[in-house]
Enzyme design. Structure first.
Site, short mmCIF file in Angstrom:
data_model
loop_
_atom_site.label_atom_id
_atom_site.label_comp_id
_atom_site.label_asym_id
_atom_site.label_seq_id
_atom_site.Cartn_x
_atom_site.Cartn_y
_atom_site.Cartn_z
N TYR A 293 0.85 -1.20 0.00
CA TYR A 293 0.00 0.00 0.00
C TYR A 293 0.88 1.24 0.00
O TYR A 293 1.80 1.36 0.81
CB TYR A 293 -0.92 0.00 1.22
CG TYR A 293 -2.08 0.95 1.10
CD1 TYR A 293 -3.28 0.52 0.54
CD2 TYR A 293 -1.98 2.27 1.53
CE1 TYR A 293 -4.36 1.38 0.44
CE2 TYR A 293 -3.06 3.13 1.42
CZ TYR A 293 -4.25 2.68 0.87
OH TYR A 293 -5.32 3.55 0.76
N TYR A 343 -5.41 6.33 -7.43
CA TYR A 343 -5.74 6.08 -6.03
C TYR A 343 -7.18 5.59 -5.95
O TYR A 343 -8.11 6.37 -5.86
CB TYR A 343 -5.56 7.35 -5.21
CG TYR A 343 -5.89 7.19 -3.73
CD1 TYR A 343 -5.06 6.45 -2.89
CD2 TYR A 343 -7.02 7.76 -3.17
CE1 TYR A 343 -5.34 6.30 -1.55
CE2 TYR A 343 -7.33 7.63 -1.82
CZ TYR A 343 -6.49 6.89 -1.01
OH TYR A 343 -6.78 6.75 0.32
#
Lengths: 389, 138
Positions: A293, A343
């Site tokens: 991440y 994103y």
């Protein structure tokens, strides 16, 4: 004895919308596009979907999406909390449901107009009293209103302790921007980044510069989880789910776990690592590529330590050795990641994880047996290991 | 009363008392009356002994800087940038998130001694901030 969830399920379909700064359509529309694309990818009818799972931050409720795509009976609908910390948590809930027979075909989705609609870090106010709002109120009155400000507090301490430099953060940003050059879907496609560009970019929340931050994106992504047997009969090569876990540890806050004795590691990610290795029977040496991440560059360096690819404080050394690049020890975020592709709150990193197992990444490393994917950093989180059938 | 830009904390049973202490000029630290453990941010139960009984002590206001970030963007109305946000290890042993004032950004350093100053907004809202400790080595 093998864990009862190991290899019982697989990702059989992935679906993505176009990624943009202004989608011009509703978030429901993005979720539906992604879901239908995942079904098409798998060769499975939307009417066969009997479970929907998303993030608590997602504006599209499960039944809205079910009606929109023409699903029938639902046996599972739920949302996972804590922002990007939900990412692989959605997969865990799908895996538990499918492996236990509660549901057969589950869509995990996240769709957001993250640039043209509600952006991250716009603050919280109002007269509502809840434990969550009281939590934020220890920071908001001081002007600490954005994810960058919260992450920077930990990143600064970590970098100071271990001698991590701005150039190290820049190396992460550039590695992922390089990957984006072969991915036409990526925001960073056709926009290469040099160390000079990186160091000259504006300081946002010291020590974090503009290029240390992920994108803000309009787009959607859906992941279809089904049983291993069913996945083998569908169109795509299954990405077997070797292990998937959620993890939260003592002193856990959302983004602001500032009151732990040590601030230079990620305890929740270390727990996720222990649990996912235990469930899968694998270890760091078995992992060939990763989608860690990456809302911020500093998180990548810290996670290399959390997942045992090196010792404490040695993440920077791996990065300096080019570990994250295509011919390195651990090619990471080969689609560009949240930093340089889009994103979509980590869901697009799971999609790349499945591509890496299929062998269809636009930056496909050789001989990928296992891929590690993680959820959001600094929040209750999780980890996923995908493998070859 | 003058309008303030500052987001006000929701005042619940678990935290309202702390802000009342601040309004009266004090930096409070919650204390379990059973095992005497100090805790911050305030919570209704002691994590050590699970007692629901608590009172509080008043912090000396002295501490050292544990970590910091200097915020440049985005700039929210009413705040002065660059805005220095800090974690302070209070000498009583708990940690507190605050703002560092009366200090140039280039002079901030890990481990520097700091002391509390109670800040008051034009609308009368008060919150603890910190400055470099007087008499400490620069």
């Amino acid at each position: 004895m093998s864990h009862f969830l190991k290899d019982k399920t697989a990702i059989a379909g992935i679906g993505l919308t176009e990624f943009s700064k202004k989608s011009g359509v509703s978030e429901l529309s993005l979720a539906a596009q992604a879901t239908l694309a995942a079904c098409e990818d798998a060769g499975l009818q939307p009417s066969e979907i009997d479970g929907f799972i998303s993030y608590t931050l997602d504006s599209t409720d499960e039944i809205e999406l079910a009606r929109t795509v023409g699903a029938n009976d639902l046996k599972l609908f739920t949302k996972v909390n804590y922002g990007g910390g939900a990412a692989v948590g959605t997969i865990l809930h799908a895996v538990m449901a499918v492996a236990s027979g509660v549901a057969d075909n589950v869509i995990c989705y996240r769709a957001m107009n993250g640039r043209s609609g509600q952006r991250m870090g716009q603050g919280i106010s109002g007269q509502i009293v809840s434990s969550d709002l009281i939590h934020w109120s220890w920071y908001m009155p001081y002007g600490m209103l954005t994810p960058g400000s919260w992450i920077a507090m930990i990143a600064n301490k970590y970098m100071h302790h271990y001698g991590v430099t701005s150039e190290d953060l820049g190396r992460v940003a550039i590695s992922q921007r390089n990957y984006a050059q072969t991915n036409p879907r990526a925001f960073g496609y056709g926009k290469p980044l040099t160390m000079e560009d990186y160091l000259a970019s504006k300081m946002v929340a010291e020590p974090l510069r503009l290029y240390d931050f992920c994108q803000e994106t309009d787009g959607g992504c859906a992941i279809l989880v089904t049983s291993a047997e069913r996945a083998r009969d569908l169109k795509q090569k299954p990405a077997m789910i070797r292990g998937v876990v959620q993890a939260s540890t003592q002193g856990q806050e959302q983004m602001t776990s500032f009151y732990r004795e040590e601030l230079d590691s990620l305890p929740e990610m270390e727990l996720a690592a222990r649990l996912v290795y235990q469930q899968s029977g694998l270890g760091p040496d078995d992992i060939n590529a990763a989608c860690l991440y990456d809302a911020f560059t500093s998180e990548i360096i810290m996670q290399l330590e959390s997942f045992g690819f090196c010792g404490r404080g040695e993440g920077k050394d791996l990065v300096r050795d080019g570990a994250l690049d295509i011919d390195g020890r651990l090619p990471n975020n080969t689609h560009g990641g949240l930093l340089s592709e889009a994103y979509i709150h980590g869901m697009n990193n799971i999609a790349e994880g499945a591509r890496l197992i299929r062998g269809t990444s636009t930056n496909q490393p050789k001989g990928v047996e296992h891929v590690l994917v993680s959820s959001g950093v600094g929040v209750p989180t999780g980890a996923l290991i995908l493998g070859q059938d | 009363m003058a309008q303030s830009f500052r987001m006000k904390p929701p005042m619940g049973e678990d935290n309202g008392w702390w802000w009342q202490e601040a309004a009266e000029g004090r930096l409070a630290i919650q204390r379990c009356t059973q095992c005497q453990t100090l805790r911050h941010p305030p919570r209704p139960v002691c994590g050590e002994c699970h007692s629901f009984d608590w009172d509080h002590v008043t912090a000396s206001g002295r501490g050292t800087l544990c970590s910091f970030t200097i915020l440049h963007h985005p700039q929210f109305p009413g705040f002065d940038y660059p805005l220095i946000i800090i974690l302070v290890d209070l000498e009583e042993g708990t940690r507190f998130t605050s703002q560092l004032v009366n200090c140039a950004p280039e002079d901030v350093s890990f481990g520097m001694p700091v002391e509390m100053v109670m800040h008051e907004d034009p609308d009368g809202f008060r919150l603890p901030m910190f400055q470099p400790a007087k008499g400490a080595a620069a």
